[in-house]
Motif scaffolding. Structure first.
Motif, mmCIF file in Angstrom:
data_model
loop_
_atom_site.group_PDB
_atom_site.id
_atom_site.type_symbol
_atom_site.label_atom_id
_atom_site.label_comp_id
_atom_site.label_asym_id
_atom_site.label_seq_id
_atom_site.Cartn_x
_atom_site.Cartn_y
_atom_site.Cartn_z
ATOM 1 N N GLU A 1 0.830 -1.204 0.000
ATOM 2 C CA GLU A 1 0.000 0.000 0.000
ATOM 3 C C GLU A 1 0.865 1.255 0.000
ATOM 4 O OE1 GLU A 1 -2.609 -0.267 3.282
ATOM 5 O OE2 GLU A 1 -3.871 -1.832 2.407
ATOM 6 N N ALA A 2 1.971 1.231 0.755
ATOM 7 C CA ALA A 2 2.872 2.388 0.778
ATOM 8 C C ALA A 2 3.478 2.630 -0.595
ATOM 9 C CB ALA A 2 3.971 2.177 1.811
ATOM 10 N N ASN A 3 3.784 1.552 -1.333
ATOM 11 C CA ASN A 3 4.394 1.689 -2.655
ATOM 12 C C ASN A 3 3.415 2.294 -3.652
ATOM 13 O OD1 ASN A 3 6.574 1.097 -4.612
ATOM 14 N ND2 ASN A 3 5.056 -0.331 -5.458
ATOM 15 N N TYR A 4 2.109 1.983 -3.492
ATOM 16 C CA TYR A 4 1.106 2.495 -4.416
ATOM 17 C C TYR A 4 0.880 3.993 -4.257
ATOM 18 C CZ TYR A 4 -0.172 -2.238 -5.842
ATOM 19 O OH TYR A 4 -0.157 -3.501 -6.345
ATOM 20 N N THR A 5 1.388 4.574 -3.183
ATOM 21 C CA THR A 5 1.255 6.020 -3.001
ATOM 22 C C THR A 5 1.920 6.774 -4.139
ATOM 23 O OG1 THR A 5 1.286 5.733 -0.614
ATOM 24 C CG2 THR A 5 1.731 7.941 -1.433
ATOM 25 N N THR A 6 2.951 6.207 -4.723
ATOM 26 C CA THR A 6 3.697 6.884 -5.793
ATOM 27 C C THR A 6 2.914 6.938 -7.093
ATOM 28 O OG1 THR A 6 4.770 4.814 -6.450
ATOM 29 C CG2 THR A 6 5.871 6.165 -4.765
ATOM 30 N N THR A 7 1.774 6.252 -7.153
ATOM 31 C CA THR A 7 0.994 6.248 -8.395
ATOM 32 C C THR A 7 -0.002 7.385 -8.443
ATOM 33 O OG1 THR A 7 -0.730 4.809 -7.489
ATOM 34 C CG2 THR A 7 1.215 3.734 -8.461
ATOM 35 N N MET A 8 0.022 8.320 -7.437
ATOM 36 C CA MET A 8 -0.984 9.359 -7.342
ATOM 37 C C MET A 8 -0.569 10.616 -8.088
ATOM 38 S SD MET A 8 -3.267 7.834 -5.659
ATOM 39 C CE MET A 8 -4.335 9.259 -5.697
ATOM 40 N N PHE A 9 -1.582 11.277 -8.713
ATOM 41 C CA PHE A 9 -1.429 12.585 -9.342
ATOM 42 C C PHE A 9 -2.513 13.492 -8.780
ATOM 43 C CE2 PHE A 9 -0.174 9.244 -12.276
ATOM 44 C CZ PHE A 9 1.098 9.623 -12.652
ATOM 45 N N TYR A 10 -2.233 14.801 -8.718
ATOM 46 C CA TYR A 10 -3.261 15.693 -8.178
ATOM 47 C C TYR A 10 -3.209 17.054 -8.849
ATOM 48 C CZ TYR A 10 0.000 18.568 -5.487
ATOM 49 O OH TYR A 10 0.984 19.430 -5.118
ATOM 50 N N THR A 11 -4.342 17.743 -8.775
ATOM 51 C CA THR A 11 -4.457 19.125 -9.241
ATOM 52 C C THR A 11 -5.295 19.893 -8.233
ATOM 53 O OG1 THR A 11 -4.388 18.438 -11.555
ATOM 54 C CG2 THR A 11 -5.227 20.650 -11.087
ATOM 55 N N VAL A 12 -4.863 21.128 -7.901
ATOM 56 C CA VAL A 12 -5.635 22.002 -7.031
ATOM 57 C C VAL A 12 -6.461 22.933 -7.906
ATOM 58 C CG1 VAL A 12 -5.534 23.815 -5.280
ATOM 59 C CG2 VAL A 12 -3.920 21.903 -5.202
ATOM 60 N N PHE A 13 -7.749 23.079 -7.603
ATOM 61 C CA PHE A 13 -8.602 23.967 -8.383
ATOM 62 C C PHE A 13 -9.753 24.440 -7.493
ATOM 63 C CE2 PHE A 13 -10.655 19.956 -8.633
ATOM 64 C CZ PHE A 13 -11.999 20.164 -8.892
ATOM 65 N N GLY A 14 -10.531 25.342 -8.037
ATOM 66 C CA GLY A 14 -11.701 25.837 -7.302
ATOM 67 C C GLY A 14 -11.341 26.580 -6.031
ATOM 68 N N LYS A 15 -10.332 27.421 -6.061
ATOM 69 C CA LYS A 15 -9.923 28.144 -4.852
ATOM 70 C C LYS A 15 -10.908 29.266 -4.537
ATOM 71 C CE LYS A 15 -5.793 29.217 -6.217
ATOM 72 N NZ LYS A 15 -4.415 29.783 -6.177
ATOM 73 N N LEU A 16 -11.440 29.237 -3.318
ATOM 74 C CA LEU A 16 -12.330 30.278 -2.824
ATOM 75 C C LEU A 16 -11.771 30.826 -1.514
ATOM 76 C CD1 LEU A 16 -15.733 28.467 -3.477
ATOM 77 C CD2 LEU A 16 -14.607 30.161 -4.945
ATOM 78 N N GLN A 17 -12.505 31.802 -0.926
ATOM 79 C CA GLN A 17 -12.022 32.368 0.331
ATOM 80 C C GLN A 17 -12.116 31.379 1.484
ATOM 81 O OE1 GLN A 17 -14.189 36.036 0.968
ATOM 82 N NE2 GLN A 17 -12.453 37.218 0.207
ATOM 83 N N ASP A 18 -12.984 30.395 1.396
ATOM 84 C CA ASP A 18 -13.176 29.479 2.521
ATOM 85 C C ASP A 18 -13.013 28.014 2.136
ATOM 86 O OD1 ASP A 18 -15.390 29.262 0.948
ATOM 87 O OD2 ASP A 18 -16.850 29.441 2.591
ATOM 88 N N SER A 19 -12.518 27.736 0.925
ATOM 89 C CA SER A 19 -12.349 26.329 0.537
ATOM 90 C C SER A 19 -11.543 26.245 -0.751
ATOM 91 C CB SER A 19 -13.714 25.648 0.340
ATOM 92 O OG SER A 19 -14.388 26.225 -0.775
ATOM 93 N N PHE A 20 -11.068 25.047 -0.997
ATOM 94 C CA PHE A 20 -10.444 24.722 -2.277
ATOM 95 C C PHE A 20 -10.645 23.232 -2.504
ATOM 96 C CE2 PHE A 20 -7.124 24.172 0.867
ATOM 97 C CZ PHE A 20 -6.558 22.959 0.532
ATOM 98 N N ARG A 21 -10.393 22.782 -3.705
ATOM 99 C CA ARG A 21 -10.600 21.372 -4.037
ATOM 100 C C ARG A 21 -9.323 20.756 -4.601
ATOM 101 N NH1 ARG A 21 -15.979 21.541 -7.596
ATOM 102 N NH2 ARG A 21 -15.205 23.644 -8.012
ATOM 103 N N ILE A 22 -9.193 19.472 -4.345
ATOM 104 C CA ILE A 22 -8.062 18.713 -4.868
ATOM 105 C C ILE A 22 -8.620 17.588 -5.742
ATOM 106 C CG2 ILE A 22 -6.049 17.310 -4.302
ATOM 107 C CD1 ILE A 22 -5.910 18.683 -1.624
ATOM 108 N N TYR A 23 -8.158 17.582 -6.983
ATOM 109 C CA TYR A 23 -8.531 16.503 -7.908
ATOM 110 C C TYR A 23 -7.436 15.452 -7.857
ATOM 111 C CZ TYR A 23 -9.411 14.033 -12.305
ATOM 112 O OH TYR A 23 -9.623 13.058 -13.248
ATOM 113 N N LEU A 24 -7.828 14.190 -7.494
ATOM 114 C CA LEU A 24 -6.886 13.088 -7.351
ATOM 115 C C LEU A 24 -7.097 12.086 -8.478
ATOM 116 C CD1 LEU A 24 -7.268 12.368 -3.533
ATOM 117 C CD2 LEU A 24 -5.475 13.689 -4.648
ATOM 118 N N ARG A 25 -5.975 11.511 -8.907
ATOM 119 C CA ARG A 25 -6.064 10.454 -9.917
ATOM 120 C C ARG A 25 -4.917 9.492 -9.688
ATOM 121 N NH1 ARG A 25 -8.674 9.683 -14.700
ATOM 122 N NH2 ARG A 25 -7.667 8.282 -16.206
#
Length: 269
Positions: free
Chosen positions: A228-252
């Motif tokens: 499971e620790a090795n599979y962590t390296t297979t992750m990609f992400y993008t930050v989007f939707g930044k607001l004053q009180d929140s933001f979102r992270i897109y994971l793949r």
């Protein structure tokens, strides 16, 4: 102090014990003066005069090994040796004897005896009404330290990043343009069950424009399972939707693997 009342009438007889008492009185005065100056009974001191004037040493009064010695002007300089001399004069008495009576101490130059004038200590007594005596000696080391301190220098001035007035003691010059940490946090998402996922992160009101900040994200495996620790390296992400009180992270993830993930995030200005 010894005192003689010469105002008494009736024919006072001047005898040896009277003269001896008078001599003791002015010796007491001399001793009191020398004690006040903290001059020891041995050594060589200049009470007055004895200065270099052209090729001569001027008249003066010296104090050598407990005796006041008159010095008459003579040729010399700071390297000239000076010694104490003593002369004795005898007087004839009614008994028919010549006995030593007058003793005189003085100082004169010498080629071989005595000490150089430069080795004498000059006593400078100047009354300063503003002087306050203490038991602490002010050393040359302390003087050198004071002379090394810049004019206007202060101690224990607390610097403050937020001070913008350049005239303030707390102002910091040449502050680098460092990012400001607005907020940080951690969320545990465990496994990304499908190939992609969106995480919505709620934060306090940041008082920034909608997108006037930067999000830093890191993924961390919190499992002891090596796979499971090795599979962590297979992750990609993008930050989007930044607001004053929140933001979102897109994971793949690049493959349908099982992870046990934690997201560490920071918001920087």
């Amino acid at each position: 102090m010894k005192y003689i009342d010469f105002t008494q009438t009736g024919g006072y007889r001047l005898k040896q014990n009277t003269l001896a008492r008078m001599q003791e009185a002015y010796f007491q005065l001399l001793h009191a003066f020398i004690t006040y100056l903290k001059v020891p009974s041995s050594g060589s001191y200049i009470i007055s005069g004895c200065e270099i004037s052209g090729a001569n040493i001027t008249d003066g009064i010296l104090y050598i090994d407990g005796d006041l010695c008159a010095f008459s002007q003579t040729a010399g300089d700071l390297t000239t040796k000076i010694q104490k001399i003593e002369s004795v004069e005898s007087l004839s008495f009614k008994s028919g004897l010549n006995l030593p009576v007058f003793r005189t101490t003085s100082a004169t130059t010498s080629l071989t005896e005595g000490i150089e004038l430069s080795a004498f200590t000059r006593l400078n007594v100047v009354q300063d009404n503003n002087y306050v005596h203490t038991d602490n000696n002010f050393t040359n080391a302390l003087l050198a330290h004071l002379n090394s301190i810049e004019t206007g220098a202060e101690v224990n001035v607390q610097a403050d990043w937020n001070v913008i007035n350049p005239n303030s003691d707390a102002y910091i010059k040449n502050i680098p343009n460092l990012p400001l940490l607005l907020d940080k946090g951690v969320i545990i998402i465990g496994d990304v069950y499908t190939n992609e996922s969106v995480q919505n992160i709620q934060v306090p009101i940041l008082h920034q424009e909608d997108n006037d900040y930067t999000v830093i994200v890191s993924f961390e495996s919190i499992t002891n399972n090596a796979t499971e620790a090795n599979y962590t390296t297979t992750m990609f992400y993008t930050v989007f939707g930044k607001l004053q009180d929140s933001f979102r992270i897109y994971l793949r993830e690049s493959s349908n693997s099982t992870q046990f993930l934690r997201i560490n995030w920071m918001i920087l200005k």
